[in-house]
Design an enzyme around this catalytic site. Structure first.
Site, mmCIF file in Angstrom:
data_model
loop_
_atom_site.group_PDB
_atom_site.id
_atom_site.type_symbol
_atom_site.label_atom_id
_atom_site.label_comp_id
_atom_site.label_asym_id
_atom_site.label_seq_id
_atom_site.Cartn_x
_atom_site.Cartn_y
_atom_site.Cartn_z
ATOM 1 C CB CYS A 82 -0.993 -0.013 1.148
ATOM 2 S SG CYS A 82 -2.587 0.944 0.962
ATOM 3 C CG HIS A 183 -2.981 -3.244 4.113
ATOM 4 N ND1 HIS A 183 -2.118 -2.682 4.854
ATOM 5 C CD2 HIS A 183 -3.704 -2.554 3.657
ATOM 6 C CE1 HIS A 183 -2.072 -1.272 4.548
ATOM 7 N NE2 HIS A 183 -3.140 -1.161 3.957
ATOM 8 C CD GLU A 185 -0.162 -5.586 6.164
ATOM 9 O OE1 GLU A 185 -0.089 -6.015 5.033
ATOM 10 O OE2 GLU A 185 -0.408 -4.226 6.238
HETATM 11 N N1 GLN Z 1 -3.587 6.268 1.144
HETATM 12 C C1 GLN Z 1 -2.559 6.141 1.535
HETATM 13 C C2 GLN Z 1 -1.416 6.789 0.797
HETATM 14 O O1 GLN Z 1 -1.694 7.295 -0.248
HETATM 15 C C3 GLN Z 1 -1.931 4.460 1.687
HETATM 16 C C4 GLN Z 1 -3.169 3.639 2.413
HETATM 17 C C5 GLN Z 1 -2.557 2.407 3.001
HETATM 18 O O2 GLN Z 1 -1.213 2.479 3.177
HETATM 19 N N2 GLN Z 1 -3.288 1.706 3.482
HETATM 20 O O3 GLN Z 1 -0.101 6.915 1.385
#
Ligand code: GLN
Length: 199
Positions: A82, A183, A185
């Site tokens: 992410c 995610h 994890e």
């Molecule tokens: N929206 C976040 C970003 O742009 C990422 C979200 C996440 O890591 N769950 O950094």
């Protein structure tokens, strides 16, 4: 496998969940909180989810950005989830999921080690967070939890696509690097972490 250690970036975000999953797989983890931690000796690197802009800024202020980039470019197996995927991306797309343009501050690239373009908050506000199951590489279907997630809008230089959801790329691998929009994890399925440990 020998006594390998995984360094988990722990300046912000969901690092404890990676630590839990990797510990359950019998792997020793160390938390990377400051530049001196980068000398503690580790063989693999995890870049967790969280807020990529905050993480990137902190890495820069803490003097960790360049050393981490050097490690990844030297071949250290690296797994970004992410926000971690956003930190790795070579380019950030200029459009948010709700169609608005990202401002220049949020358009900053950070490590830039992975030849992909990602769109931040690609699912917009309506579908900010959701769970689904989809195929991941040749592992079959795995659970996927998305939280204000990016997706990949372009891959380059032979970057492999590992997973798609609704046609959008949510998992990639290039050389020593794996990136996921979701995610793993946060779920009990350890197949993505196992793939990371086999890089
Ligand atoms: N929206 C976040 C970003 O742009 C990422 C979200 C996440 O890591 N769950 O950094």
């Amino acid at each position: 496998m020998g006594a390998e250690r995984v360094g988990i970036l722990a300046v912000q975000g969901a690092f404890a969940e990676h630590e839990r999953m990797l510990s359950e797989l019998g792997v020793e983890c160390i938390e990377l909180r400051q530049a001196s931690d980068l000398h503690k000796g580790f063989d693999r690197l995890v870049l967790p989810g969280g807020e990529s802009t905050a993480q990137g800024r902190m890495l820069r202020e803490l003097g960790m950005l360049e050393p981490l980039r050097d490690m990844i470019e030297a071949g250290m197996p690296t797994f970004g989830t992410c926000a971690g995927l956003i930190l790795m991306a070579e380019r950030i797309d200029g459009i948010n999921g709700d169609g608005s343009a990202v401002d220049s501050q949020h358009n900053a690239t950070w490590l830039g080690t992975l030849p992909v373009t990602v769109r931040r908050n690609a699912y917009g506000r309506q579908l900010g967070s959701f769970r689904t199951r989809a195929d991941f590489d040749d592992a079959g279907a795995i659970p996927m939890t998305f939280i204000r997630a990016p997706f990949v809008v372009e891959t380059r230089d032979g970057c492999d696509v590992l997973a798609r959801v609704d046609g959008n790329i949510v998992g990639v691998r290039w050389r020593n690097q794996i990136g996921t929009s979701f995610h793993p994890e946060l779920d009990e399925d350890a197949r993505v972490h196992r793939m990371f440990l086999s890089l």
